[in-house]
Motif scaffolding. Structure first.
Motif: not given
Length: 244
Positions: A213-223
């Motif tokens: 169990a835990g946190v799931f998230a979208l991760a993003w930045a500039q390429q």
């Protein structure tokens, strides 16, 4: 008058009444319908489950993906037949349940190619297998693009496809990116942009297996780092549907 001083016939009648009450309490035809909690021991191929105390109950159609150790609700008809209604809540995300979040505001990131969790597209998940479905709206400098990845609890596995334009995109009608990844919380993949202010969309989909169990998230930045911000737009969404 106590039992010792009552007439023999009256004491005998009282004893018989007690035995009848006790027998009736354990006999469905006397007691009538009833319900209780039970734990699944085995799952039959004929739509039934067998509980750890030996009850064979037919599953309700809404009770999907049964498994041993499920804590379920069962009820008994007056003729003795048992029905398994489904799992009781364990406090986590139930099988068949969809958890969804929405970006309430746009987020801008500039001069960085290091992915980090989005402040809105994040959720806490319990162990299980999930179908991932996201709709992301963004704009970016054509040289910067949008790099996508995911952050999850330890030992999270899965595979996904970004469902967006290739990073070499030059116009809105360009071909989509067909490459996919099988290491959902390790590698990243870019989707293309055609310029600041021109809103594009991508539709990441995949399968995610949460081990703890835990946190799931979208991760993003500039390429590619650029002083012109890459913007992930408000009203983007992330849905996770548990299937096992």
């Amino acid at each position: 008058m106590n039992t010792a001083t009552r007439p023999l016939g009256e004491a005998l009648a009282s004893a018989v009444r007690e035995q009848v009450i006790q027998a009736g309490a354990g006999t469905s035809s006397v007691r009538g319908s009833d319900w209780r909690m039970a734990v699944v021991a085995t799952v039959g191929s004929d739509g039934t489950v067998v509980t750890t105390d030996g009850v064979t109950a037919r599953r309700d159609e809404s009770y999907v993906s049964p498994a041993p150790t499920d804590l379920i609700v069962i009820s008994q008809a007056s003729n003795g037949q048992w029905w398994a209604w489904g799992r009781g809540s364990t406090g986590g995300v139930a099988i068949g349940e969809t958890v969804a979040v929405r970006k309430s505001a746009s987020t801008s990131r500039a001069s960085t190619a290091t992915v980090s969790a989005d402040p809105h597209l994040t959720m806490t998940l319990s162990p299980g297998t999930y179908l991932l479905d996201a709709l992301l709206m963004y704009d970016a400098d054509a040289a910067a693009d949008l790099k996508l990845g995911w952050i999850g609890p330890a030992s999270t596995t899965g595979a996904w496809w970004p469902g967006g334009a290739d990073s070499s995109v030059a116009a809105l009608a360009s071909s989509p990116r067909w490459g996919a990844l099988s290491d959902i919380t390790t590698s990243t993949i870019p989707v293309g942009a055609v310029g600041a202010g021109t809103i594009m969309a991508c539709r990441p989909v995949g399968t995610v297996i949460i081990a703890t169990a835990g946190v799931f998230a979208l991760a993003w930045a500039q390429q590619s780092g650029s002083a012109t911000p890459t913007v992930l737009r408000g009203q983007s969404t992330l849905q996770m549907r548990r299937i096992a």
